[in-house]
Design a protein around this motif. Structure first.
Motif, PDB file in Angstrom:
ATOM      1  N   ASP A 239      35.415 -13.471 -39.811  1.00  0.00           N
ATOM      2  CA  ASP A 239      34.675 -14.593 -40.403  1.00  0.00           C
ATOM      3  C   ASP A 239      35.262 -14.980 -41.751  1.00  0.00           C
ATOM      4  OD1 ASP A 239      32.894 -15.113 -38.473  1.00  0.00           O
ATOM      5  OD2 ASP A 239      31.244 -13.957 -39.319  1.00  0.00           O
TER       6      ASP A 239
ATOM      7  N   ALA B  61      30.045 -16.083 -26.959  1.00  0.00           N
ATOM      8  CA  ALA B  61      29.513 -15.954 -25.587  1.00  0.00           C
ATOM      9  C   ALA B  61      29.351 -14.474 -25.233  1.00  0.00           C
ATOM     10  CB  ALA B  61      30.450 -16.650 -24.600  1.00  0.00           C
TER      11      ALA B  61
ATOM     12  N   ARG C 166      29.078 -11.936 -27.553  1.00  0.00           N
ATOM     13  CA  ARG C 166      28.129 -11.287 -28.463  1.00  0.00           C
ATOM     14  C   ARG C 166      26.686 -11.633 -28.153  1.00  0.00           C
ATOM     15  NH1 ARG C 166      29.761 -13.645 -33.761  1.00  0.00           N
ATOM     16  NH2 ARG C 166      28.239 -12.303 -34.751  1.00  0.00           N
TER      17      ARG C 166
ATOM     18  N   ASP D  63      27.952 -18.951 -21.004  1.00  0.00           N
ATOM     19  CA  ASP D  63      27.459 -17.571 -20.894  1.00  0.00           C
ATOM     20  C   ASP D  63      26.071 -17.574 -20.284  1.00  0.00           C
ATOM     21  OD1 ASP D  63      25.239 -17.394 -22.968  1.00  0.00           O
ATOM     22  OD2 ASP D  63      26.873 -18.054 -24.277  1.00  0.00           O
TER      23      ASP D  63
ATOM     24  N   ILE E  97      19.613 -20.681 -26.703  1.00  0.00           N
ATOM     25  CA  ILE E  97      19.217 -21.158 -28.042  1.00  0.00           C
ATOM     26  C   ILE E  97      18.010 -22.081 -27.872  1.00  0.00           C
ATOM     27  CG2 ILE E  97      20.024 -22.462 -30.070  1.00  0.00           C
ATOM     28  CD1 ILE E  97      22.917 -21.825 -28.899  1.00  0.00           C
TER      29      ILE E  97
ATOM     30  N   ILE F 259      22.844 -25.189 -35.407  1.00  0.00           N
ATOM     31  CA  ILE F 259      23.788 -24.060 -35.339  1.00  0.00           C
ATOM     32  C   ILE F 259      25.200 -24.406 -35.817  1.00  0.00           C
ATOM     33  CG2 ILE F 259      22.577 -22.678 -33.596  1.00  0.00           C
ATOM     34  CD1 ILE F 259      24.466 -23.891 -31.522  1.00  0.00           C
TER      35      ILE F 259
ATOM     36  N   TYR G 211      24.535 -21.257 -41.102  1.00  0.00           N
ATOM     37  CA  TYR G 211      23.269 -21.233 -40.366  1.00  0.00           C
ATOM     38  C   TYR G 211      23.298 -20.172 -39.277  1.00  0.00           C
ATOM     39  CZ  TYR G 211      18.905 -22.773 -38.382  1.00  0.00           C
ATOM     40  OH  TYR G 211      17.598 -22.808 -37.957  1.00  0.00           O
ATOM     41  N   ARG G 212      22.284 -19.314 -39.273  1.00  0.00           N
ATOM     42  CA  ARG G 212      22.167 -18.311 -38.223  1.00  0.00           C
ATOM     43  C   ARG G 212      20.734 -18.327 -37.710  1.00  0.00           C
ATOM     44  NH1 ARG G 212      22.803 -13.178 -38.133  1.00  0.00           N
ATOM     45  NH2 ARG G 212      24.270 -13.292 -36.430  1.00  0.00           N
TER      46      ARG G 212
ATOM     47  N   ALA H  50      19.063 -13.619 -33.655  1.00  0.00           N
ATOM     48  CA  ALA H  50      20.410 -13.247 -33.210  1.00  0.00           C
ATOM     49  C   ALA H  50      20.742 -11.812 -33.627  1.00  0.00           C
ATOM     50  CB  ALA H  50      21.444 -14.206 -33.788  1.00  0.00           C
TER      51      ALA H  50
ATOM     52  N   LEU I   7      30.763 -21.520 -35.883  1.00  0.00           N
ATOM     53  CA  LEU I   7      30.591 -22.809 -35.209  1.00  0.00           C
ATOM     54  C   LEU I   7      30.866 -23.975 -36.150  1.00  0.00           C
ATOM     55  CD1 LEU I   7      27.441 -22.225 -32.968  1.00  0.00           C
ATOM     56  CD2 LEU I   7      29.830 -22.361 -32.271  1.00  0.00           C
ATOM     57  N   TYR I   8      30.532 -23.787 -37.421  1.00  0.00           N
ATOM     58  CA  TYR I   8      30.826 -24.843 -38.404  1.00  0.00           C
ATOM     59  C   TYR I   8      32.337 -25.120 -38.434  1.00  0.00           C
ATOM     60  CZ  TYR I   8      31.974 -26.753 -42.983  1.00  0.00           C
ATOM     61  OH  TYR I   8      32.514 -27.508 -43.988  1.00  0.00           O
TER      62      TYR I   8
ATOM     63  N   PHE J 100      29.029 -24.236 -24.268  1.00  0.00           N
ATOM     64  CA  PHE J 100      29.642 -25.022 -25.332  1.00  0.00           C
ATOM     65  C   PHE J 100      30.806 -25.786 -24.701  1.00  0.00           C
ATOM     66  CE2 PHE J 100      27.693 -23.678 -29.312  1.00  0.00           C
ATOM     67  CZ  PHE J 100      26.957 -22.567 -28.884  1.00  0.00           C
TER      68      PHE J 100
HETATM   69  P1  ADP Z   1      27.599 -16.160 -36.261  1.00  0.00           P
HETATM   70  O1  ADP Z   1      27.678 -15.965 -34.779  1.00  0.00           O
HETATM   71  O2  ADP Z   1      28.650 -15.446 -36.994  1.00  0.00           O
HETATM   72  O3  ADP Z   1      26.239 -15.929 -36.801  1.00  0.00           O
HETATM   73  P2  ADP Z   1      28.205 -18.923 -35.624  1.00  0.00           P
HETATM   74  O4  ADP Z   1      28.403 -20.110 -36.520  1.00  0.00           O
HETATM   75  O5  ADP Z   1      29.291 -18.601 -34.677  1.00  0.00           O
HETATM   76  O6  ADP Z   1      27.881 -17.702 -36.575  1.00  0.00           O
HETATM   77  O7  ADP Z   1      26.878 -19.169 -34.810  1.00  0.00           O
HETATM   78  C1  ADP Z   1      25.698 -19.622 -35.472  1.00  0.00           C
HETATM   79  C2  ADP Z   1      24.463 -19.159 -34.724  1.00  0.00           C
HETATM   80  O8  ADP Z   1      24.404 -19.821 -33.455  1.00  0.00           O
HETATM   81  C3  ADP Z   1      24.485 -17.675 -34.390  1.00  0.00           C
HETATM   82  O9  ADP Z   1      23.913 -16.918 -35.450  1.00  0.00           O
HETATM   83  C4  ADP Z   1      23.658 -17.593 -33.112  1.00  0.00           C
HETATM   84  O10 ADP Z   1      22.309 -17.479 -33.458  1.00  0.00           O
HETATM   85  C5  ADP Z   1      23.868 -18.957 -32.462  1.00  0.00           C
HETATM   86  N1  ADP Z   1      24.831 -18.887 -31.339  1.00  0.00           N
HETATM   87  C6  ADP Z   1      26.154 -19.151 -31.367  1.00  0.00           C
HETATM   88  N2  ADP Z   1      26.721 -19.018 -30.147  1.00  0.00           N
HETATM   89  C7  ADP Z   1      25.731 -18.654 -29.323  1.00  0.00           C
HETATM   90  C8  ADP Z   1      25.660 -18.364 -27.917  1.00  0.00           C
HETATM   91  N3  ADP Z   1      26.730 -18.425 -27.115  1.00  0.00           N
HETATM   92  N4  ADP Z   1      24.451 -18.021 -27.416  1.00  0.00           N
HETATM   93  C9  ADP Z   1      23.346 -17.971 -28.209  1.00  0.00           C
HETATM   94  N5  ADP Z   1      23.339 -18.242 -29.528  1.00  0.00           N
HETATM   95  C10 ADP Z   1      24.510 -18.579 -30.077  1.00  0.00           C
END
Ligand code: ADP
Length: 372
Positions: free
Chosen positions: A208, A276, A278, A303, A308, A316, A321-322, A326, A338-339, A364
């Motif tokens: 990260d 996907a 994690r 996945d 979500i 997201i 943003y988290r 999660a 994701l950002y 996605f």
């Molecule tokens: P991180 O995973 O490091 O927290 P990300 O920007 O990649 O940061 O994702 C932001 C948030 O989006 C995550 O904290 C998670 O809650 C949600 N998220 C991302 N990808 C997935 C996914 N494939 N399934 C469910 N939630 C997801």
């Protein structure tokens, strides 16, 4: 900013009564008229006493008042300036007396609904009698919010980096004494697995951090060339399935080329496929598809994990943003993956979309213009 009853010499003097509805701009303040009307920044005309003689829409919107409010009850500096800035405001009036201007500085205004708004303010007097001039204000709430999130991020990352390191050290020590004491293979394996587990956590955090550093370093200038996007994603799929021990299905019709940056697109693939993995159960499927659709390259990462909810899905992609829950499911990230993906895809002239059902999984999808 100027305060109620404060004279140019900093002492109290009787308040002058001035009409707040002076529409005419005199010579000295006229030079700001175009800027005033443009509403790019908040501008207020003032007598440097307590009266705000006129304010543009941008200024009124910072403090939450409408033109009608302003006509009914003229604004004063003392209405919008929190008391904790009294001392600073006095110092700034001295600066104005000395230089006929106040170099921009940060403070807050009180919004009509009572909350405070962080602003960058400055002022210029028409002459050294300080009888009139203009004040400028820029709403910096977003910058301040981003600074706060960045501080949180640094706090989380520093704390999170330390925790796995401490645990790793503990288990490594334990492993050494276990070997010296001739403990069983199972006990040795347990400690070794825990060290590996903590290393995985460290790896996510460091990735990260690197992602962020890389992204900021190349913000708008990464070289573009023809990229076989299927091959690019396939490589990440095979690396991740080897490292994570997860079976990832890969479906690609034929060679699909886009104009892009191979490293940055691999970074996107890495983020989406890691997420996907994690955010889903270790035994569920992950499917990556690369295809052409309506003149675009479409890459989807699907996945069958936690999914979500509707409230969070639009957020997201925001920086830092988290979703709180999660943490119960996956190792802690920093909310920037994701950002960064979205920024990279935007740079490529494409789109990133998400469809998700809570408890069922997420898809996605990236759309990129094909190589012309
Ligand atoms: P991180 O995973 O490091 O927290 P990300 O920007 O990649 O940061 O994702 C932001 C948030 O989006 C995550 O904290 C998670 O809650 C949600 N998220 C991302 N990808 C997935 C996914 N494939 N399934 C469910 N939630 C997801």
């Amino acid at each position: 900013m100027p305060k109620k009853g404060i004279s140019k010499k900093g002492s109290r003097k009787p308040k002058r009564v001035l009409s707040p509805f002076m529409d005419l701009w005199d010579e000295t303040t006229f030079k700001y008229k175009a800027l005033f009307d443009s509403n790019m920044i908040g501008i207020a005309r003032t007598d440097f006493n307590d009266a705000i003689l006129d304010a543009n829409e941008a200024f009124l919107s910072i403090v939450g008042y409408t033109r009608e409010d302003f006509k009914k009850k003229p604004l004063t500096w003392s209405m919008i300036s929190p008391r904790k800035y009294d001392k600073v405001d006095l110092e700034k009036m001295d600066e104005l007396l000395k230089n006929q201007r106040i170099v921009p500085f940060e403070k807050e205004y009180i919004h009509k609904d009572g909350h405070t708004v962080p602003v960058l303010v400055g002022a210029e007097a028409a002459d050294n009698t300080l009888s009139k001039g203009v004040s400028f204000a820029l709403d910096i709430s977003e910058i301040k919010e981003l600074e706060r999130k960045k501080d949180d991020f640094i706090g989380i990352v520093s704390h999170e980096l330390k925790t796995p390191l401490t645990i790793m050290k503990l288990y490594a020590d334990f492993l050494r004494t276990s070997i010296e004491d001739g403990k069983s293979k199972e006990e040795l394996l347990e400690s070794a697995n825990e060290v590996i587990n903590q290393m995985d956590k460290l790896n996510i955090l460091i990735t990260d951090l690197l992602n962020m550093a890389r992204y900021h370093g190349t913000e708008s200038t990464f070289p573009m060339s023809a990229v076989n996007v299927g091959r690019c994603f396939k490589k990440v799929v095979s690396d991740l399935s080897r490292i994570q021990g997860r079976k990832i299905a890969f479906i690609c019709e034929d060679a699909i080329y886009v104009t892009g940056n191979q490293d940055r697109l691999s970074q996107v693939a890495m983020n989406l496929i890691s997420n996907a993995i994690r955010y889903s159960n270790g035994t569920s499927k992950v499917v990556v598809r690369v295809a052409k659709n309506k003149g675009q390259a479409c890459i989807s990462v699907q996945d069958y994990g936690m999914g979500i909810d509707k409230e969070n899905i639009d957020r997201i992609f925001e920086r830092y943003y988290r979703i709180n829950h999660a943490d119960d499911y996956a190792q802690k990230g920093a909310g920037i993956g994701l950002y960064i993906c979205r920024e990279i895809i935007k740079y490529h002239g494409g789109n990133i979309l998400v469809k998700s059902t809570l408890g069922k999984g997420s898809t996605f999808t990236i759309e990129l213009p094909l190589l012309s």
